[in-house]
Design an enzyme around this catalytic site. Sequence first.
Site, short mmCIF file in Angstrom:
data_model
loop_
_atom_site.label_atom_id
_atom_site.label_comp_id
_atom_site.label_asym_id
_atom_site.label_seq_id
_atom_site.Cartn_x
_atom_site.Cartn_y
_atom_site.Cartn_z
N HIS A 73 21.59 -31.16 10.66
CA HIS A 73 20.57 -31.54 9.77
C HIS A 73 20.01 -30.29 9.14
O HIS A 73 19.52 -29.40 10.03
CB HIS A 73 19.78 -32.27 10.80
CG HIS A 73 19.97 -33.56 11.22
ND1 HIS A 73 19.12 -34.75 11.52
CD2 HIS A 73 21.22 -34.41 10.86
CE1 HIS A 73 19.76 -35.83 11.70
NE2 HIS A 73 20.98 -35.60 11.40
N TYR A 201 9.20 -37.72 12.37
CA TYR A 201 8.06 -37.45 13.13
C TYR A 201 6.76 -38.11 12.63
O TYR A 201 6.39 -37.65 11.40
CB TYR A 201 7.76 -36.07 13.50
CG TYR A 201 8.88 -35.26 14.08
CD1 TYR A 201 9.87 -34.52 13.74
CD2 TYR A 201 8.90 -35.14 15.70
CE1 TYR A 201 11.08 -34.12 14.22
CE2 TYR A 201 10.01 -34.34 16.34
CZ TYR A 201 10.83 -33.96 15.92
OH TYR A 201 11.80 -33.39 16.35
N PRO A 293 8.45 -33.07 24.61
CA PRO A 293 9.85 -33.18 23.97
C PRO A 293 9.51 -33.14 22.53
O PRO A 293 10.52 -32.73 21.75
CB PRO A 293 10.44 -34.45 24.47
CG PRO A 293 9.37 -35.42 24.78
CD PRO A 293 8.22 -34.45 25.43
N LYS A 297 12.70 -28.49 22.32
CA LYS A 297 12.87 -27.02 22.94
C LYS A 297 13.46 -27.06 24.42
O LYS A 297 14.08 -26.19 24.96
CB LYS A 297 11.39 -26.52 23.06
CG LYS A 297 11.02 -25.98 21.65
CD LYS A 297 11.98 -25.27 20.84
CE LYS A 297 11.97 -25.21 19.53
NZ LYS A 297 13.00 -25.00 18.50
N TYR A 384 10.94 -24.23 14.98
CA TYR A 384 11.74 -25.39 15.35
C TYR A 384 13.45 -25.38 15.25
O TYR A 384 13.83 -25.55 16.14
CB TYR A 384 11.56 -26.62 14.09
CG TYR A 384 12.08 -27.98 14.37
CD1 TYR A 384 13.51 -28.12 14.00
CD2 TYR A 384 11.44 -28.94 15.09
CE1 TYR A 384 13.94 -29.64 14.24
CE2 TYR A 384 11.87 -30.14 15.27
CZ TYR A 384 13.25 -30.38 14.98
OH TYR A 384 13.75 -31.65 15.14
C1 PHB Z 1 16.07 -36.84 20.78
O1 PHB Z 1 16.90 -37.19 19.85
O2 PHB Z 1 16.04 -37.38 21.77
C2 PHB Z 1 14.94 -36.09 20.37
C3 PHB Z 1 15.29 -35.35 19.10
C4 PHB Z 1 14.04 -34.54 18.66
C5 PHB Z 1 13.01 -34.33 19.44
C6 PHB Z 1 12.86 -35.13 20.71
C7 PHB Z 1 13.80 -35.89 21.18
O3 PHB Z 1 11.76 -33.64 18.96
#
Ligand code: PHB
Length: 392
Positions: A73, A201, A293, A297, A384
């Site tokens: 990605h 997000y 989460p 990280k 990130y």
């Molecule tokens: C996930 O795919 O579980 C996931 C991905 C990115 C995040 C948190 C969880 O920031």
Amino acid sequence: MARTQVAIIGAGPSGLLLSQLLHLHGIDSVVLERQSRDHVEGRIRAGVLEQGTVDLLTMAKVDHRLQRERLVHDGFALGFAGRSFRVDLKGLTGTGVSVYGQTEVTKDLMDARAAARSPPIFEAGNVGIAGFDGDHPTVRYTHEGRSHELVCDYIIGCDGYHGVCRRSVPAALIQTFERVYPFGWLGILADVPPASHELVYSNHPRGFAMCSMRSLTRSRYYVQCGLEEPVDAWPDSRFWDELRLRLPVDVAEAVVTGPSIEKSIAPLRSFVVEPLRFGRLFLVGDAAHIVPPTGAKGLNLAAADVRILYRALVERFRTGRTHLLDRYSDQVLRRIWMAERFSWWFTSVTHKFSDDPFGHRLQLAELDYLTGSTAALTSLAENYVGLPFSPD
Ligand code: PHB
Ligand code: APR
């Protein structure tokens, strides 16, 4: 009495990766895991790998399936105030991230340890550690009804937030830093195609929501929820309705619903202990730190700890020098606190905090500024994708 060079407590990603890297450098280790292999491999966890983590898995010779199956990605979307904005990770930093489930990383590591005829000792009970303040640390445990004692040179606590190693350190020697968030994440896994080709997000007045994936046919979604809510209060139909209410319209319209194959609520916390070394005991990964989460990280920070510690152990066993071991705690804590800051910030700017209209306006102003500033976007992007490692 059995002996090994390095006793590793915990067969999660941290313990397995460390054991594999030490093995490739001729260093003997024993991994003690209290759960079964199936239990460990059945955990549903995060899914985003920084390039530094991918590189370390390549060094560990466990990246074959990862290279075939990962989704690369180059950006992700931020939804807020009815808008959707793409953060161009590759354009801003020169790199992107890999989507590949932690569950798969764990399985690949388990297979590698088994292939090296050095699998973890599963269902090891009553693990206790001692003597790590001296030169002859020992680990006691029970297995298949028998008691065992392991003599070693070093003990590595890879036993997670609820493990025994951190709790074995005298309270006067360890300092704890913690922030608990007043909400959790309700996550589901469903065998449906993702609503978007990249992660989304979303900051919404009803609460945070997020779109992720494990493959092009398996999606992972989250909605912010109250900590007092039981999972049973969220039948699939309620989850899908709430998710679509909180996502940007174009993404919500693309959501394909289906039966959840996993559904759970996780609390969010920021947590760090200092220092991370106590004589012959070292703490790694979730045993040492927890991040919300939001910034993806957790696994990447654990991998960064392992990257620094395995090199220090190789130096020690090959040359007798402890220069890198002596620097371990200070070196990893710098990266840990930067990741803690980013994860806290990204959580604070995307989630709903009680009924705080002023705070919500501040969030929207920050996101509005962010999406109009290359400098601000670059800061977000470089955190990130993963900060560069400081030179040894
Ligand atoms: C996930 O795919 O579980 C996931 C991905 C990115 C995040 C948190 C969880 O920031
Ligand atoms: N004895 C033996 N094993 C133990 C003990 C104990 N007393 N306590 C815990 N364990 C095991 C757990 O069963 C688990 O398998 O230690 C392992 C710790 O693994 P994780 O919690 O996954 O921690 P870590 O390996 O550091 O990986 C960090 O996992 O939780 C996610 O978000 C986190 O992605 C991050 C990653």
